[in-house]
Design a protein around this motif. Structure first.
Motif, PDB file in Angstrom:
ATOM      1  N   ARG A 196       0.839  -1.199   0.000  1.00  0.00           N
ATOM      2  CA  ARG A 196       0.000   0.000   0.000  1.00  0.00           C
ATOM      3  C   ARG A 196       0.876   1.252   0.000  1.00  0.00           C
ATOM      4  O   ARG A 196       1.812   1.367   0.808  1.00  0.00           O
ATOM      5  CB  ARG A 196      -0.923  -0.007   1.214  1.00  0.00           C
ATOM      6  CG  ARG A 196      -1.904  -1.165   1.223  1.00  0.00           C
ATOM      7  CD  ARG A 196      -2.592  -1.299   2.567  1.00  0.00           C
ATOM      8  NE  ARG A 196      -3.488  -0.196   2.825  1.00  0.00           N
ATOM      9  CZ  ARG A 196      -4.809  -0.214   2.589  1.00  0.00           C
ATOM     10  NH1 ARG A 196      -5.367  -1.297   2.068  1.00  0.00           N
ATOM     11  NH2 ARG A 196      -5.567   0.827   2.856  1.00  0.00           N
ATOM     12  N   LEU A 197       0.555   2.187  -0.891  1.00  0.00           N
ATOM     13  CA  LEU A 197       1.290   3.449  -0.988  1.00  0.00           C
ATOM     14  C   LEU A 197       0.522   4.555  -0.277  1.00  0.00           C
ATOM     15  O   LEU A 197      -0.665   4.393   0.051  1.00  0.00           O
ATOM     16  CB  LEU A 197       1.498   3.807  -2.459  1.00  0.00           C
ATOM     17  CG  LEU A 197       2.373   2.851  -3.278  1.00  0.00           C
ATOM     18  CD1 LEU A 197       2.500   3.354  -4.705  1.00  0.00           C
ATOM     19  CD2 LEU A 197       3.748   2.678  -2.647  1.00  0.00           C
ATOM     20  N   PRO A 198       1.155   5.721  -0.030  1.00  0.00           N
ATOM     21  CA  PRO A 198       0.420   6.851   0.554  1.00  0.00           C
ATOM     22  C   PRO A 198      -0.783   7.226  -0.305  1.00  0.00           C
ATOM     23  O   PRO A 198      -0.820   6.926  -1.503  1.00  0.00           O
ATOM     24  CB  PRO A 198       1.475   7.969   0.575  1.00  0.00           C
ATOM     25  CG  PRO A 198       2.783   7.251   0.611  1.00  0.00           C
ATOM     26  CD  PRO A 198       2.580   6.001  -0.206  1.00  0.00           C
ATOM     27  N   PRO A 199      -1.798   7.860   0.307  1.00  0.00           N
ATOM     28  CA  PRO A 199      -3.027   8.174  -0.438  1.00  0.00           C
ATOM     29  C   PRO A 199      -2.755   9.054  -1.658  1.00  0.00           C
ATOM     30  O   PRO A 199      -1.865   9.907  -1.641  1.00  0.00           O
ATOM     31  CB  PRO A 199      -3.904   8.890   0.592  1.00  0.00           C
ATOM     32  CG  PRO A 199      -2.971   9.324   1.676  1.00  0.00           C
ATOM     33  CD  PRO A 199      -1.863   8.327   1.699  1.00  0.00           C
ATOM     34  N   GLN A 200      -3.557   8.828  -2.694  1.00  0.00           N
ATOM     35  CA  GLN A 200      -3.430   9.627  -3.910  1.00  0.00           C
ATOM     36  C   GLN A 200      -3.882  11.062  -3.653  1.00  0.00           C
ATOM     37  O   GLN A 200      -4.682  11.332  -2.748  1.00  0.00           O
ATOM     38  CB  GLN A 200      -4.255   8.981  -5.020  1.00  0.00           C
ATOM     39  CG  GLN A 200      -3.733   7.607  -5.428  1.00  0.00           C
ATOM     40  CD  GLN A 200      -4.706   6.876  -6.330  1.00  0.00           C
ATOM     41  OE1 GLN A 200      -5.758   6.428  -5.889  1.00  0.00           O
ATOM     42  NE2 GLN A 200      -4.356   6.744  -7.596  1.00  0.00           N
ATOM     43  N   PRO A 201      -3.408  12.034  -4.463  1.00  0.00           N
ATOM     44  CA  PRO A 201      -3.747  13.445  -4.222  1.00  0.00           C
ATOM     45  C   PRO A 201      -5.248  13.708  -4.127  1.00  0.00           C
ATOM     46  O   PRO A 201      -5.681  14.549  -3.344  1.00  0.00           O
ATOM     47  CB  PRO A 201      -3.122  14.153  -5.434  1.00  0.00           C
ATOM     48  CG  PRO A 201      -1.983  13.266  -5.840  1.00  0.00           C
ATOM     49  CD  PRO A 201      -2.446  11.869  -5.563  1.00  0.00           C
TER      50      PRO A 201
END
Length: 335
Positions: A196-201
């Motif tokens: 999981r990556l940081p939330p999208q903009p």
């Protein structure tokens, strides 16, 4: 059909679910707990059947409107007992794309549908229904539908809250493969570990930063990856997958070629819909009552295993992971 669910019908579906449910690893619960679990399953099944009836009525009403008006604004509603908006991938697939696909099978080809904001999934939506949908920036109430458009709700088909059949999901899956031009399914060889990556903009701007890694992550992700590579790795077939960087077609291609998926509870596991029948899923989560993906896997006939963790920011117990791999029959494939 009345609001009351026919008891014989409910019992038949309950029997089907029991027969399709994979055996859990470990000792069985005590009789009193088993009885309570069985009662809860019957209650949940009855609720899903009631929601299925509501979906059928909703779709029949929308089809009648399609024959009167060629342009319709639709606003999604989750099935009763569930929540979620279609700018989240799981709800995008099951509460918008799946029910709209069923509508379009029977609607006049001239019918065109408009929906409100879908965030990062607007492009996916237009790819799946080319020439027949429009996306506007705001998610409007039905009474505020754009001028010139009829308005109607679209009740979602979240498998946690709506009874679904494996056959209809496979037909929907074939439709998606055909529209996106997916080639014949490859031999499933890959092991996928979802990162999981940081939330999208989009979600940050909406003030919903508790998505992606901000909501859940594996604190020892690198250790889990090394363990999978050492136990199941063969010619680089263990893939550390970051779905946020992929198109819908690329996500589908990865999951169609997977024999095992290891992921935390979250929208990434909606992609279990694309898995081959022989695949296995290990879901890492804090609560087995969050049964969105175990239900989806059961409907699709895919083996599902739950790996318990203490928190959403999780440290995976490697020994427990190995036990899940054994229960899934993965270790015997390699040793």
């Amino acid at each position: 059909m009345s609001e009351r669910i026919d008891r014989a019908h409910t019992r038949a579906h309950a029997r089907d679910e029991r027969q399709s449910r994979p055996a859990d690893a470990g000792s069985s619960p005590p009789p009193r707990k088993k009885n309570r679990m069985a009662a809860n399953r019957r209650i949940a099944l009855a609720a899903r059947l009631r929601n299925r009836w509501r979906v059928q009525r909703n779709q029949s009403s929308l089809l009648r409107l399609c024959r009167q008006s060629p342009a319709i604004y639709i606003r999604t509603e989750p099935p009763q007992g569930c929540a979620g908006k279609p700018d989240r991938f799981y709800h995008f697939v099951f509460d918008l794309v799946l029910p709209l696909y069923r509508i379009m099978l029977r609607a006049p080809t001239s019918a065109r549908f408009t929906v409100g904001s879908l965030g990062p999934f607007a492009t996916y939506f237009e790819q799946l229904f080319p020439g027949r949908v429009d996306v506007i920036p705001q998610r409007l109430q039905l009474k505020d539908a754009p001028p010139g458009l009829a308005a109607h709700s679209l009740i979602g088909m979240n498998p946690r809250c709506c009874y679904l059949y494996g056959g209809e999901l496979r037909a929907f899956r074939r439709h998606v493969f055909d529209v996106l031009g997916c080639p014949p399914a490859p031999q499933p060889t890959q092991v996928l570990l979802i990162e999981r990556l940081p939330p999208q903009p989009y979600y940050v701007e909406k003030g919903r930063s508790t998505s992606g890694a901000g909501r859940r992550s594996l604190l020892n992700h690198a250790e889990v990856l090394r363990h999978l590579e050492s136990t199941l790795g063969r010619a680089g077939n263990v893939v550390n997958l970051q779905l946020e960087n992929l198109t819908l077609r690329e996500q589908i291609d990865y999951f169609r070629s997977a024999r095992l998926v290891v992921a935390q509870h979250g929208a990434a596991l909606a992609n279990a819909l694309w898995l081959p029948d022989a695949a296995r899923v290990i879901e890492i989560g804090t609560d087995t009552r969050q049964d969105h993906f175990s239900t989806l896997c059961r409907v699709m006939g895919i083996q599902h295993h739950h790996l318990a963790c203490a928190a959403d920011q999780a440290h995976v117990d490697i020994e427990a992971l190995e036990q899940c791999l054994l229960a899934a029959g993965m270790m015997s494939d390699e040793r």
